[in-house]
Scaffold this motif. Structure first.
Motif, PDB file in Angstrom:
ATOM      1  N   ILE A  90      26.118  36.429  71.315  1.00  0.00           N
ATOM      2  CA  ILE A  90      26.007  35.004  71.605  1.00  0.00           C
ATOM      3  C   ILE A  90      26.121  34.739  73.109  1.00  0.00           C
ATOM      4  CG2 ILE A  90      28.475  34.485  71.317  1.00  0.00           C
ATOM      5  CD1 ILE A  90      25.487  32.310  70.131  1.00  0.00           C
TER       6      ILE A  90
ATOM      7  N   LEU B 162      13.154  29.800  74.268  1.00  0.00           N
ATOM      8  CA  LEU B 162      13.312  30.919  73.344  1.00  0.00           C
ATOM      9  C   LEU B 162      12.789  30.517  71.970  1.00  0.00           C
ATOM     10  CD1 LEU B 162      16.874  32.519  73.817  1.00  0.00           C
ATOM     11  CD2 LEU B 162      14.668  33.433  74.536  1.00  0.00           C
TER      12      LEU B 162
ATOM     13  N   LEU C   8      18.659  38.933  72.634  1.00  0.00           N
ATOM     14  CA  LEU C   8      20.096  38.656  72.600  1.00  0.00           C
ATOM     15  C   LEU C   8      20.907  39.835  72.078  1.00  0.00           C
ATOM     16  CD1 LEU C   8      20.052  34.991  71.211  1.00  0.00           C
ATOM     17  CD2 LEU C   8      20.090  35.741  73.602  1.00  0.00           C
TER      18      LEU C   8
ATOM     19  N   THR D  85      14.180  36.095  69.641  1.00  0.00           N
ATOM     20  CA  THR D  85      15.559  36.163  70.124  1.00  0.00           C
ATOM     21  C   THR D  85      16.114  37.585  70.044  1.00  0.00           C
ATOM     22  OG1 THR D  85      16.225  35.360  67.920  1.00  0.00           O
ATOM     23  CG2 THR D  85      16.229  33.764  69.719  1.00  0.00           C
TER      24      THR D  85
ATOM     25  N   TYR E  29      24.848  36.307  75.486  1.00  0.00           N
ATOM     26  CA  TYR E  29      23.603  36.577  76.208  1.00  0.00           C
ATOM     27  C   TYR E  29      22.731  35.334  76.342  1.00  0.00           C
ATOM     28  CZ  TYR E  29      24.168  41.681  76.467  1.00  0.00           C
ATOM     29  OH  TYR E  29      24.585  42.960  76.759  1.00  0.00           O
ATOM     30  N   VAL E  30      22.943  34.339  75.502  1.00  0.00           N
ATOM     31  CA  VAL E  30      22.195  33.087  75.667  1.00  0.00           C
ATOM     32  C   VAL E  30      22.457  32.526  77.068  1.00  0.00           C
ATOM     33  CG1 VAL E  30      21.881  30.721  74.855  1.00  0.00           C
ATOM     34  CG2 VAL E  30      22.248  32.563  73.195  1.00  0.00           C
ATOM     35  N   GLU E  31      23.710  32.443  77.429  1.00  0.00           N
ATOM     36  CA  GLU E  31      24.077  31.913  78.741  1.00  0.00           C
ATOM     37  C   GLU E  31      23.588  32.815  79.867  1.00  0.00           C
ATOM     38  OE1 GLU E  31      27.962  29.781  80.622  1.00  0.00           O
ATOM     39  OE2 GLU E  31      28.314  31.706  79.603  1.00  0.00           O
TER      40      GLU E  31
ATOM     41  N   GLU F  75      24.348  27.057  71.131  1.00  0.00           N
ATOM     42  CA  GLU F  75      24.545  27.639  72.460  1.00  0.00           C
ATOM     43  C   GLU F  75      23.329  27.386  73.349  1.00  0.00           C
ATOM     44  OE1 GLU F  75      26.975  30.147  75.146  1.00  0.00           O
ATOM     45  OE2 GLU F  75      27.261  28.644  73.571  1.00  0.00           O
ATOM     46  N   MET F  76      22.140  27.428  72.772  1.00  0.00           N
ATOM     47  CA  MET F  76      20.938  27.082  73.533  1.00  0.00           C
ATOM     48  C   MET F  76      20.994  25.630  73.992  1.00  0.00           C
ATOM     49  SD  MET F  76      17.985  29.147  71.376  1.00  0.00           S
ATOM     50  CE  MET F  76      16.620  28.455  72.325  1.00  0.00           C
TER      51      MET F  76
ATOM     52  N   CYS G 162      23.362  25.502  76.963  1.00  0.00           N
ATOM     53  CA  CYS G 162      22.903  26.184  78.172  1.00  0.00           C
ATOM     54  C   CYS G 162      21.559  25.678  78.683  1.00  0.00           C
ATOM     55  CB  CYS G 162      22.820  27.684  77.901  1.00  0.00           C
ATOM     56  SG  CYS G 162      24.409  28.453  77.511  1.00  0.00           S
TER      57      CYS G 162
ATOM     58  N   LEU H 111      18.406  25.623  76.993  1.00  0.00           N
ATOM     59  CA  LEU H 111      17.251  26.410  76.573  1.00  0.00           C
ATOM     60  C   LEU H 111      16.523  25.675  75.457  1.00  0.00           C
ATOM     61  CD1 LEU H 111      18.825  29.971  76.467  1.00  0.00           C
ATOM     62  CD2 LEU H 111      16.904  29.307  77.892  1.00  0.00           C
TER      63      LEU H 111
ATOM     64  N   VAL I 257      23.488  30.249  67.727  1.00  0.00           N
ATOM     65  CA  VAL I 257      22.502  30.412  68.798  1.00  0.00           C
ATOM     66  C   VAL I 257      21.886  29.066  69.176  1.00  0.00           C
ATOM     67  CG1 VAL I 257      20.220  31.372  69.328  1.00  0.00           C
ATOM     68  CG2 VAL I 257      21.981  32.835  68.329  1.00  0.00           C
TER      69      VAL I 257
END
Length: 321
Positions: A92, A106, A88, A85, A94-96, A138-139, A142, A144, A135
């Motif tokens: 945070i 990831l 990134l 990761t 940058y996950v999206e 958020e993954m 989004c 991931l 993270v």
């Protein structure tokens, strides 16, 4: 259908032709290990160019239906992923951004602790950091897939607990079958399965029994032992096969920019060179031999299908649709 949860190395048309010859429906290539955001954006651009130049053979998949469509048209779907990761850069948002650019997998950490959590090689694993929990969530949001292959056990258990979706160990084996820091304890594998996740059995010599590297039937037996731990719905293939790699590439994987000292990854001071490929998997197309070998282990056709593709498809559908 044949899905490999993790490969790495240098790709070109020759590799894409080899994947087609082997009957691959989907492969997750490694776009990076230690690179920051800008280098990782560049890698996505490179892979988009390669996919366009070889559109008769491959396509970048964003959804599970893209993988199924690739199979219908005789192409290999590419599920873009990174083994860290670092990309990134501590941001945070940058996950999206990376998700919007087509990244779907990831790994939380590579071979060193980062600001998300601990690697499998740390003396002490304190678990997911506060940023790491952000993270993971958020993954989830989004789409991931969280990969914990090189991640420490405590951090992996935290990720399993914290994630609201199934997570993956894309390329490792049970440590009860082959003791190694890179492999996973039965406790971790059972926790992974209890939350709907999947472990992809690896064919990387440094973390795989000698017999399983010598004969595909012995490798299928190792897969069967993994099924005994995780259950038939939670095991897939994650070879960790490397294409066209060199000592320079291996040194980058092991050392990145974070050290001046020798690092050996899954190797050792007496085993520093690139590991020899399994005798039955000199070319990645050899993975087609796994399905018959699994049948010889007593798996019925439905169970073979789950291990070779179906379990990955279930997890992909749950994570990114």
């Amino acid at each position: 259908m044949l899905i490999d949860g993790l490969q790495c190395g240098f790709y070109g048309r020759d590799v894409f032709e080899e994947l087609k010859a082997g009957g691959f429906t989907c492969v997750t290539p490694t776009l990076g290990f230690w690179e920051g955001a800008i280098e990782s954006f560049d890698a996505i651009g490179k892979w988009r160019d390669m996919a366009r130049a070889n559109s008769d053979l491959v396509t970048i998949a964003l959804k599970t239906d893209d993988i199924l469509a690739a199979d219908r048209y005789g192409k290999t779907a590419l599920l873009l992923g990174y083994q860290n990761t670092n990309l990134l850069d501590g941001r945070i948002r940058y996950v999206e951004l990376f998700a919007d650019l087509g990244v779907r997998v990831l790994q939380l950490t590579y071979n060193n602790q980062n600001d998300v959590g601990s690697s499998c090689y740390e003396a002490v694993d304190p678990g997911l950091s506060r940023f790491g929990r952000e993270v993971v969530r958020e993954m989830d949001r989004c789409g991931l897939l969280v990969d914990c292959s090189h991640v420490g056990d405590r951090t992996t258990l935290d990720a399993i607990e914290w994630s609201q979706k199934p997570i993956a160990i894309t390329h490792a084996n049970p440590s009860s079958v082959f003791p190694h820091k890179r492999n996973k304890s039965d406790e971790v594998i059972k926790a992974l399965a209890a939350k709907g996740g999947i472990i992809g059995c690896a064919a990387y010599r440094n973390i795989t029994p000698v017999e399983a590297c010598d004969r595909v039937d012995a490798w299928a037996e190792m897969v069967a032992r993994t099924v005994d731990i995780a259950g038939i719905d939670h095991v897939g293939l994650g070879t960790d096969f490397s294409h066209h790699t060199s000592q320079t590439y291996l040194d980058w994987m092991r050392q990145g920019r974070w050290t001046r000292t020798a690092q050996y990854g899954a190797g050792s001071a007496t085993n520093t060179a690139p590991s020899e490929k399994p005798a039955w998997l000199k070319k990645i197309s050899g993975l087609a031999a796994v399905a018959p070998a699994l049948a010889k282990q007593g798996f019925n056709p439905e169970e073979v299908e789950k291990i070779t593709s179906g379990n990955w498809l279930r997890v992909y559908r749950a994570v990114f649709g």
